[in-house]
Design a protein around this motif. Structure first.
Motif, PDB file in Angstrom:
ATOM      1  N   THR A  13     -48.713  57.805  69.202  1.00 48.04           N
ATOM      2  CA  THR A  13     -50.029  58.321  68.846  1.00 48.04           C
ATOM      3  C   THR A  13     -51.128  57.748  69.726  1.00 48.04           C
ATOM      4  O   THR A  13     -51.039  56.624  70.217  1.00 48.04           O
ATOM      5  CB  THR A  13     -50.368  58.000  67.372  1.00 48.04           C
ATOM      6  N   GLY A  16     -54.960  60.888  67.498  1.00 43.49           N
ATOM      7  CA  GLY A  16     -54.317  62.136  67.081  1.00 43.49           C
ATOM      8  C   GLY A  16     -54.561  62.522  65.640  1.00 43.49           C
ATOM      9  O   GLY A  16     -53.755  63.240  65.055  1.00 43.49           O
ATOM     10  N   LEU A  20     -52.266  64.902  62.735  1.00 44.70           N
ATOM     11  CA  LEU A  20     -51.228  63.917  62.443  1.00 44.70           C
ATOM     12  C   LEU A  20     -50.632  64.064  61.045  1.00 44.70           C
ATOM     13  O   LEU A  20     -49.416  63.923  60.864  1.00 44.70           O
ATOM     14  CB  LEU A  20     -51.790  62.502  62.627  1.00 44.70           C
ATOM     15  N   SER A  44     -55.756  53.833  69.454  1.00 45.90           N
ATOM     16  CA  SER A  44     -56.607  54.888  68.885  1.00 45.90           C
ATOM     17  C   SER A  44     -57.918  54.323  68.345  1.00 45.90           C
ATOM     18  O   SER A  44     -57.967  53.215  67.788  1.00 45.90           O
ATOM     19  CB  SER A  44     -55.873  55.608  67.750  1.00 45.90           C
ATOM     20  N   THR A  48     -56.544  57.731  63.246  1.00 43.95           N
ATOM     21  CA  THR A  48     -55.087  57.745  63.371  1.00 43.95           C
ATOM     22  C   THR A  48     -54.432  56.593  62.607  1.00 43.95           C
ATOM     23  O   THR A  48     -53.478  56.803  61.839  1.00 43.95           O
ATOM     24  CB  THR A  48     -54.672  57.690  64.850  1.00 43.95           C
ATOM     25  N   ASP A  96     -44.025  63.944  69.026  1.00 46.76           N
ATOM     26  CA  ASP A  96     -45.447  63.984  69.368  1.00 46.76           C
ATOM     27  C   ASP A  96     -46.277  63.954  68.089  1.00 46.76           C
ATOM     28  O   ASP A  96     -45.782  64.206  66.999  1.00 46.76           O
ATOM     29  CB  ASP A  96     -45.762  65.243  70.181  1.00 46.76           C
ATOM     30  N   GLN A  97     -47.561  63.702  68.234  1.00 46.43           N
ATOM     31  CA  GLN A  97     -48.439  63.526  67.081  1.00 46.43           C
ATOM     32  C   GLN A  97     -49.029  64.822  66.543  1.00 46.43           C
ATOM     33  O   GLN A  97     -49.596  64.839  65.451  1.00 46.43           O
ATOM     34  CB  GLN A  97     -49.590  62.586  67.458  1.00 46.43           C
ATOM     35  N   ASP A  98     -48.888  65.919  67.267  1.00 44.78           N
ATOM     36  CA  ASP A  98     -49.621  67.130  66.907  1.00 44.78           C
ATOM     37  C   ASP A  98     -48.740  68.357  66.690  1.00 44.78           C
ATOM     38  O   ASP A  98     -49.233  69.465  66.548  1.00 44.78           O
ATOM     39  CB  ASP A  98     -50.679  67.459  67.969  1.00 44.78           C
ATOM     40  N   GLU A 215     -56.483  69.475  73.760  1.00 46.24           N
ATOM     41  CA  GLU A 215     -56.234  68.060  73.970  1.00 46.24           C
ATOM     42  C   GLU A 215     -54.809  67.767  74.422  1.00 46.24           C
ATOM     43  O   GLU A 215     -54.454  66.622  74.655  1.00 46.24           O
ATOM     44  CB  GLU A 215     -56.523  67.273  72.680  1.00 46.24           C
ATOM     45  N   ASN A 216     -53.963  68.799  74.517  1.00 51.66           N
ATOM     46  CA  ASN A 216     -52.590  68.584  74.961  1.00 51.66           C
ATOM     47  C   ASN A 216     -52.559  67.886  76.313  1.00 51.66           C
ATOM     48  O   ASN A 216     -53.238  68.309  77.258  1.00 51.66           O
ATOM     49  CB  ASN A 216     -51.846  69.923  75.117  1.00 51.66           C
TER      50      ASN A 216
END
Length: 308
Positions: A13, A16, A20, A44, A48, A96-98, A215-216
Motif C-alpha cells: 500500500t 491507497g 482499500l 502512506s 491507509t 494491489d491496494q485498489d 492513480e494507477n
C-alpha cells in the motif's frame, strides 16, 4: 486440494485509502479462508494505515499483519513483503491496494498449483477490467502462447496482482539482490522462475477485477494512446534500459538457470548490442517471441533499430 493450505497475502500500500476497503473486503470474503494478510505500507500519509488497523481489530493482528515497506518503490515493497512474511506458508499471493478479488481467486489458483509441488510454480492470468465506480469495461489481453524464458526475456505477460507463488518459487525470488533496481516485480518473477526451470500457469479466466483509474502506476495499456506511448518508449531506449537491468539481476542467478536457458541468455546478452546481422540471427538462435503478432513486429523493429 486441502482447505488448510496456508496463504500469505502480500498487500502493498501507498496512499491507497480510496479503494482499500473494497479490496480488503474481497480478500476476507474468499472461499479459501486459510490466509494471513501482510500489509506492507510504504509511507502512506492518507487514511491507509487507519483502514488496515480497522481490519486488524476486526480479524486480529495474527491475520492482518502491518509491515513497514523499504521505501524503494512498489517492486521492492512486494519483494520485501515476500521475504518478511516468512517461510511458514504453502503459497504467497501478491495483492494491489485498489483491485477487487473474485471470491474464488485463491481456491482457483491453489487448485491449479497444488499438484505441482516438485518445482517452483507461479499462477497468474487475465483480468477483468473495471472503472473507478466498479463497472466492467473489458478484459486484459488474452495470451495463448506457452509461457517460457524465451518469452519472458522480451515480455511480461501478467500483472503481479494476479500472481500466486508456491514456496519453492518464493524461496528463489527472495534471493534477488537488494542493492539492485527491479523494473517490475511481476516481470522479474516471470523471468526468474522460468529461467530457473519453474513453471508458469497462465489462466485465461479472470479471477480479479483490475481497477483502472488515474492513480494507477501501471494500467492495462489497452488504448491506442497507451500503445503509441509504448512505441515511443521503445524508440527512446526504455526497453533496452529495462533489459540491461533484468540481465544484471540475472547474473546473480547464473548457476541456477537451466543449461538451455543459460545458453539463451548468453546469446541474448552478447548479440543484442552487436551488428544488425548478429541481432537478427539472435532471434532465430534464441527463438525469442512475444505473445501477439503485433508484439512480434515491435520486437523485430526493436532489434533492427538496436533498441533491445
Amino acid at each position: 486440494m486441502k482447505m488448510d493450505k496456508r496463504v500469505a497475502i502480500l498487500l502493498c500500500t501507498y496512499n491507497g485509502s480510496k479503494y482499500l476497503r473494497k479490496q480488503l473486503d474481497s480478500i476476507t470474503n474468499q472461499t479459501h479462508q486459510s490466509w494471513v494478510i501482510f500489509a506492507s505500507d510504504d509511507g502512506s500519509t492518507d487514511d491507509t494505515l487507519d483502514i488496515i488497523k480497522e481490519f486488524q481489530r476486526r480479524y486480529g493482528e495474527d491475520r492482518v499483519v502491518l509491515l513497514h515497506g523499504p521505501g524503494k518503490g512498489f517492486a521492492w515493497n512486494f519483494i520485501s513483503a515476500l521475504e518478511a512474511s516468512g517461510n511458514d506458508f504453502d503459497y504467497y499471493a501478491f495483492s494491489d491496494q485498489d483491485d477487487e478479488w473474485m471470491e474464488n481467486k485463491l481456491s482457483h489458483a491453489l487448485k491449479l498449483l497444488d499438484n505441482n509441488q516438485h518445482k517452483p510454480v507461479v499462477y497468474c492470468g487475465r483480468t477483468l477490467l473495471i472503472n473507478e465506480e466498479g463497472d466492467e469495461i473489458g478484459l486484459s489481453p488474452l495470451f495463448n502462447k506457452t509461457p517460457s524464458f524465451r518469452n519472458a526475456l522480451v515480455q511480461s505477460i501478467a500483472g503481479g496482482n494476479t500472481m500466486v507463488l508456491n514456496k519453492q518459487a518464493r524461496d528463489i525470488v527472495i534471493e534477488t539482490p537488494k542493492w539492485q533496481e527491479i523494473v517490475s516485480h511481476d516481470w522479474w518473477v516471470y523471468i526468474l522462475i522460468t529461467g530457473c526451470g519453474g513453471e508458469i500457469f497462465y489462466d485465461a479466466s479472470p479471477t480479479i477485477k483490475y481497477r483502472q483509474h488515474q492513480e494507477n502506476i501501471i494500467g492495462s495499456n489497452l488504448s491506442m494512446l497507451a500503445r503509441i506511448q509504448r512505441i515511443k518508449k521503445l524508440m527512446a531506449g526504455h526497453f533496452k534500459c529495462w533489459n540491461d537491468k533484468n540481465i544484471e539481476l540475472l547474473k546473480t542467478f547464473t548457476g541456477r538457470l537451466t543449461p538451455e536457458n543459460a545458453r539463451i541468455l548468453a546469446s541474448f546478452n552478447s548479440n543484442r548490442n552487436s551488428n544488425i546481422l548478429l541481432r537478427v540471427k539472435m532471434i532465430f538462435d534464441a527463438k525469442l517471441y512475444r505473445q501477439t503478432f503485433f508484439g512480434n513486429i515491435a520486437l523485430i523493429v526493436a532489434i533492427i533499430f538496436n533498441k533491445i
